[in-house]
Design an enzyme around this catalytic site. Structure first.
Site, PDB file in Angstrom:
ATOM      1  N   SER A 146     -25.486  13.920  -7.624  1.00  0.00           N
ATOM      2  CA  SER A 146     -24.330  14.624  -9.042  1.00  0.00           C
ATOM      3  C   SER A 146     -24.922  13.445 -10.181  1.00  0.00           C
ATOM      4  O   SER A 146     -26.255  12.785  -9.835  1.00  0.00           O
ATOM      5  CB  SER A 146     -22.900  14.137  -8.220  1.00  0.00           C
ATOM      6  OG  SER A 146     -22.020  13.726  -9.522  1.00  0.00           O
ATOM      7  N   TYR A 159     -16.973   7.672  -4.654  1.00  0.00           N
ATOM      8  CA  TYR A 159     -17.731   8.724  -5.081  1.00  0.00           C
ATOM      9  C   TYR A 159     -19.552   8.852  -5.579  1.00  0.00           C
ATOM     10  O   TYR A 159     -20.040   9.472  -5.121  1.00  0.00           O
ATOM     11  CB  TYR A 159     -17.645  10.416  -6.180  1.00  0.00           C
ATOM     12  CG  TYR A 159     -18.000  11.180  -6.280  1.00  0.00           C
ATOM     13  CD1 TYR A 159     -18.210  12.457  -5.499  1.00  0.00           C
ATOM     14  CD2 TYR A 159     -18.193  11.108  -7.643  1.00  0.00           C
ATOM     15  CE1 TYR A 159     -18.489  13.283  -5.859  1.00  0.00           C
ATOM     16  CE2 TYR A 159     -18.822  12.295  -8.021  1.00  0.00           C
ATOM     17  CZ  TYR A 159     -19.470  13.468  -7.152  1.00  0.00           C
ATOM     18  OH  TYR A 159     -20.044  14.504  -7.745  1.00  0.00           O
TER      19      TYR A 159
END
Length: 249
Positions: A146, A159
């Site tokens: 990501s 995250y």
């Protein structure tokens, strides 16, 4: 979609998290490029629909139910792919969850879920596929990290930590393994997907509305993966960042 390749360049590819979003787009792009794609995820009905649609479009696809947090199940799926097709050429470890919340919310069960899926799920894939890659003398790990592997934003501490862990893990794997095993980490920016819909914290969920306003289609990530997979064996596309042109930062 990607241009089709001849039979000699056809690869057998396992894609996790393939029932929707980026995983589905990756599977469709790789099938369009002439590869056989095994779609894996927990939603068997959705997998069957996507695989059938790929077949109707002239591609080659099958499906397998898989929870990536189950190491034994992961190993069985990989072994079944090798038993049916004689080899596994590419593992696209794409499964992931994004359960954002302020740290003070102490949603520790969601923290554990992100670590289990985003990090342990990748480790389970490596452990399942690597023996086959080494035995056949070639292989390719592709992981979905990501933009959060490179920057941290409020509500995303855990995250981003999991995605940075994936980035670091795959760089270490690349250095540990012989050059016959390629490693690619794709770091998407804001992409249309179901990820934000799973956020339970109201403040984090509301913050995502504006942040995700300039999302791009998951097919953009699919094309990036198809590019990396399609390069010759002596070319290792180690990292690709793909995000909306309007995403600032």
């Amino acid at each position: 979609m990607s241009e089709r390749i001849d039979t000699a360049g056809r690869r057998t590819v396992l894609v996790t998290g393939a029932s929707s979003g980026i995983g589905e787009a990756v599977a469709r792009e790789l099938a369009a490029a002439g590869h056989h794609v095994v779609l894996a995820a927990r939603r068997e009905d959705r997998l069957a629909q996507v695989a059938a649609d790929i077949a109707r479009s002239g591609g080659s696809a099958s499906s397998a139910a898989l929870d990536v947090t189950d190491a034994d199940a992961y190993r069985r799926v990989v072994e079944a792919v090798v038993a049916e097709h004689g080899r596994l050429d590419v593992l696209v470890a794409n499964s992931g969850v994004m359960l954002l919340s302020p740290t003070a919310s102490l949603l520790t069960h969601e923290w554990r879920r992100m670590v289990d899926v985003n990090v342990n799920g990748v480790l389970h894939g490596i452990a399942a596929a690597l023996p086959h890659f080494l035995r056949q003398g070639s292989g390719h790990f592709v992981t979905t990290a990501s933009i959060g592997a490179h920057e941290v934003v409020p509500t995303a501490a855990v995250y981003c930590a999991t995605k940075h862990a994936v980035w670091a893990l795959m760089e270490g794997v690349r250095q540990d393994l012989p050059p016959t095993v390629r490693v690619t980490t794709v770091s998407p920016g804001v992409v249309e997907s179901e990820l934000a819909g799973h956020i339970t914290d109201p403040a984090a969920s509301a913050g995502m509305v504006e942040y995700r306003r300039n999302a791009i289609a998951p097919s953009a990530i699919g094309r990036a993966v198809a590019y990396a997979v399609g390069e010759p064996g002596d070319v290792d596309v180690n990292e690709v960042v793909v995000r909306p042109a309007a995403q600032r930062p």
